[in-house]
Scaffold this active site. Structure first.
Site, short mmCIF file in Angstrom:
data_model
loop_
_atom_site.label_atom_id
_atom_site.label_comp_id
_atom_site.label_asym_id
_atom_site.label_seq_id
_atom_site.Cartn_x
_atom_site.Cartn_y
_atom_site.Cartn_z
N ASP A 155 1.72 5.99 105.28
CA ASP A 155 0.84 5.77 104.14
C ASP A 155 -0.39 6.66 104.19
O ASP A 155 -1.06 6.77 105.23
CB ASP A 155 0.38 4.31 104.10
CG ASP A 155 1.46 3.36 103.61
OD1 ASP A 155 2.40 3.82 102.92
OD2 ASP A 155 1.37 2.16 103.90
N ARG B 283 -0.33 -5.50 99.46
CA ARG B 283 -0.63 -4.75 100.68
C ARG B 283 -2.13 -4.47 100.79
O ARG B 283 -2.75 -4.01 99.83
CB ARG B 283 0.12 -3.42 100.70
CG ARG B 283 -0.07 -2.62 101.99
CD ARG B 283 0.49 -1.23 101.85
NE ARG B 283 -0.31 -0.40 100.98
CZ ARG B 283 0.13 0.69 100.35
NH1 ARG B 283 1.38 1.05 100.47
NH2 ARG B 283 -0.68 1.39 99.57
N HIS C 117 7.92 7.64 105.22
CA HIS C 117 6.56 8.14 105.03
C HIS C 117 5.56 7.34 105.84
O HIS C 117 5.81 6.20 106.24
CB HIS C 117 6.18 8.10 103.55
CG HIS C 117 6.08 6.71 102.99
ND1 HIS C 117 7.18 5.95 102.65
CD2 HIS C 117 5.00 5.92 102.72
CE1 HIS C 117 6.79 4.77 102.19
NE2 HIS C 117 5.46 4.72 102.23
N HIS D 22 7.72 4.27 107.49
CA HIS D 22 8.51 3.17 106.92
C HIS D 22 9.21 3.63 105.65
O HIS D 22 8.87 4.65 105.07
CB HIS D 22 7.65 1.92 106.67
CG HIS D 22 6.44 2.17 105.81
ND1 HIS D 22 5.30 2.76 106.29
CD2 HIS D 22 6.21 1.90 104.51
CE1 HIS D 22 4.39 2.85 105.32
NE2 HIS D 22 4.93 2.34 104.23
#
Length: 280
Positions: A98, A271, A96, A256
């Site tokens: 983000d 993150r 995917h 990723h």
């Protein structure tokens, strides 16, 4: 600062640099950003940085974004805590990009490892520029003007109550993006469908559809083929985490996949996602 490529396609390890210093040093940050555009994902070992330095470094790229489901650290807006310790379920073990479900998906992210299992818990990044470049020419032509819908409801919303899922979908309705986007800084063409993509928005035309089977399952088969391009090993780099590691990636040109193979060991990551632009 030393830069060591990891695979021919994507990824490099950066050594002899401290990201806390890079958050304050304009010239050093510029070198890191240049390397990021070239290698698409950068890895830094042994980064003893504070949450404030983490946020400050990520903010050099642009404004940080919150997440409607996960939320942010109360003292550091934009810093999402991805802690896996009490639930085997994971949203990250699919290829995917983000925030593809946003009108303006993330430009990139800075991910720091707080705690990780002794084995397992690796993350894979994929060069979606190469995934597009090596498509058969007839497929490139077929998808050149296609657009696709993306949604948060069928992923994060799937484990919610029906009422909460519907509200999530109403608060964040499906968005539409080009199947092939252009990188705003490098000009590269990028295959831009992934785990949040649901369907093509403009496939059912006389050129593509003669009978119903051309549209369904024809369109779905094409979309599945395009999504599966991210799984080609030659386009990938795989990183085995250690506490203190930091990964910085260009979310526009990569996808990723965080492996969910470490249960019941804990895995704690933080993150900072950086707001992006509307894909074109």
């Amino acid at each position: 600062m030393k830069i060591k490529p990891i695979t021919p396609a994507i990824g490099a390890q950066v050594m002899d640099v401290h990201l806390g210093e890079a958050s304050r040093d304009t010239e050093l940050f510029a070198q890191i950003k240049s390397a990021l555009l070239k290698h698409k994902v950068l890895f830094f070992r042994n980064q003893d940085i504070t949450r404030a330095e983490h946020v400050a470094f990520a903010s050099r790229f642009g404004k940080l974004e919150d997440h409607p489901v996960v939320g942010s650290d109360p003292e550091h807006p934009g810093l999402v805590r991805i802690y896996r310790s009490d639930n085997k379920h994971s949203y990250e073990n699919s290829y995917h990009s983000d925030g593809l479900w946003r009108q303006s998906p993330a430009m990139g992210a800075v991910l720091r490892c707080i705690e990780c299992p002794e084995i397992g818990g690796d993350t894979i990044w994929v060069n979606m520029v190469q995934a597009y470049e090596e498509l058969p020419q007839e497929i490139q032509q077929k998808i050149g003007n296609l657009r696709a819908k993306a949604s948060i409801e069928h992923s994060f919303g799937a484990v919610m109550t029906p009422e909460a899922r519907l509200k999530l979908g109403q608060d964040h309705p499906p968005v539409e993006h080009p199947v092939v986007r252009t990188h705003p800084e490098t000009g590269e063409k990028i295959l831009y469908v992934g785990g949040f993509t649901t369907h093509f928005a403009n496939y059912s035309t006389p050129e593509n559809v003669r009978h119903g089977i051309d549209k369904m399952p024809g369109a779905a088969l094409l979309l599945n083929y395009l999504v599966s391009r991210a799984s080609i090993p030659e386009y990938q780099v795989r990183w085995s985490w250690q506490p203190g590691d930091v990964a910085v990636w260009d979310n526009r040109s990569t996808q990723h996949y965080a492996l969910n193979d470490y249960w019941p060991a804990p895995r704690k990551m933080e993150r900072a996602g950086i707001k992006g632009d509307v894909p074109h």
